[in-house]
Design a protein around this motif. Structure first.
Motif, PDB file in Angstrom:
ATOM      1  N   VAL A   3      -3.375  -8.473   9.595  1.00 43.70           N
ATOM      2  CA  VAL A   3      -2.453  -8.433   8.467  1.00 43.70           C
ATOM      3  C   VAL A   3      -3.263  -8.392   7.180  1.00 43.70           C
ATOM      4  O   VAL A   3      -3.976  -9.351   6.861  1.00 43.70           O
ATOM      5  N   GLU A   4      -3.127  -7.272   6.460  1.00 44.01           N
ATOM      6  CA  GLU A   4      -3.843  -7.123   5.192  1.00 44.01           C
ATOM      7  C   GLU A   4      -2.996  -7.637   4.030  1.00 44.01           C
ATOM      8  O   GLU A   4      -1.764  -7.608   4.084  1.00 44.01           O
ATOM      9  N   SER A   5      -3.673  -8.056   2.988  1.00 41.96           N
ATOM     10  CA  SER A   5      -3.013  -8.447   1.749  1.00 41.96           C
ATOM     11  C   SER A   5      -4.006  -8.285   0.601  1.00 41.96           C
ATOM     12  O   SER A   5      -5.208  -8.104   0.830  1.00 41.96           O
ATOM     13  N   GLY A   6      -3.475  -8.356  -0.630  1.00 48.13           N
ATOM     14  CA  GLY A   6      -4.349  -8.350  -1.800  1.00 48.13           C
ATOM     15  C   GLY A   6      -4.389  -7.052  -2.569  1.00 48.13           C
ATOM     16  O   GLY A   6      -5.043  -6.966  -3.610  1.00 48.13           O
ATOM     17  N   GLY A   7      -3.690  -6.037  -2.088  1.00 49.81           N
ATOM     18  CA  GLY A   7      -3.676  -4.782  -2.820  1.00 49.81           C
ATOM     19  C   GLY A   7      -2.817  -4.888  -4.074  1.00 49.81           C
ATOM     20  O   GLY A   7      -2.160  -5.893  -4.319  1.00 49.81           O
ATOM     21  N   GLY A   8      -2.852  -3.817  -4.873  1.00 58.92           N
ATOM     22  CA  GLY A   8      -2.044  -3.813  -6.082  1.00 58.92           C
ATOM     23  C   GLY A   8      -2.527  -2.755  -7.055  1.00 58.92           C
ATOM     24  O   GLY A   8      -3.332  -1.893  -6.708  1.00 58.92           O
ATOM     25  N   LEU A   9      -2.022  -2.869  -8.262  1.00 58.67           N
ATOM     26  CA  LEU A   9      -2.383  -1.955  -9.346  1.00 58.67           C
ATOM     27  C   LEU A   9      -3.429  -2.630 -10.223  1.00 58.67           C
ATOM     28  O   LEU A   9      -3.243  -3.778 -10.657  1.00 58.67           O
ATOM     29  N   VAL A  10      -4.507  -1.925 -10.496  1.00 56.97           N
ATOM     30  CA  VAL A  10      -5.588  -2.472 -11.316  1.00 56.97           C
ATOM     31  C   VAL A  10      -6.113  -1.370 -12.226  1.00 56.97           C
ATOM     32  O   VAL A  10      -6.087  -0.192 -11.858  1.00 56.97           O
ATOM     33  N   GLN A  11      -6.596  -1.757 -13.373  1.00 59.35           N
ATOM     34  CA  GLN A  11      -7.159  -0.779 -14.302  1.00 59.35           C
ATOM     35  C   GLN A  11      -8.570  -0.393 -13.881  1.00 59.35           C
ATOM     36  O   GLN A  11      -9.263  -1.177 -13.206  1.00 59.35           O
TER      37      GLN A  11
END
Length: 124
Positions: A5-13
């Motif tokens: 189970v992956e986590s921690g992704g998102g939008l970053v500059q």
């Protein structure tokens, strides 16, 4: 049953950092190799980094060397991918995957078990 189970992704500059986590169940981290792979739109899935059963790590694309670091915490049965100095070309779905071998591989075909993926978007 083996599960990732992956986590921690998102939008970053651009220039920012993210840390991805891969929680593993069903086996201990010092048994097999675990890789982080990514797939950008319209591109093939590529291996980014891998850690083998002995804890030896390797980064594959020259573009991530010096910026991405794979690590693990055996007590938590979790593998991490620390990504620094992120670039728009790092945008992709990131997967952790298990290769049932002592050795890492640069080929996505050599990984048998996969998580569901986590989206990383690098954009201003």
């Amino acid at each position: 049953q083996l599960q990732l189970v992956e986590s921690g992704g998102g939008l970053v500059q651009p220039g920012g950092s993210l840390r991805l986590s891969c929680a593993v169940s069903g086996f201990a981290l010092n048994v097999y190799s675990i890789g982080w792979l990514r797939q950008a739109p319209g591109k093939e899935r590529e291996a980014v980094s891998c850690i083998n059963n002995s804890g030896v790590t390797i980064n594959y694309p020259a573009s991530v060397k010096g910026r991405f670091t794979i690590s693990r915490v055996n007590a938590k049965n979790t593998v991490y991918l620390q990504m620094n100095s992120l670039k728009p070309e790092d945008t992709a779905i990131y997967y952790c995957a298990v290769r049932t071998s002592y050795y890492c591989s640069v080929s996505a075909r050599d990984y048998t078990y996969w998580g569901q993926g986590t989206q990383v978007t690098v954009s201003s």
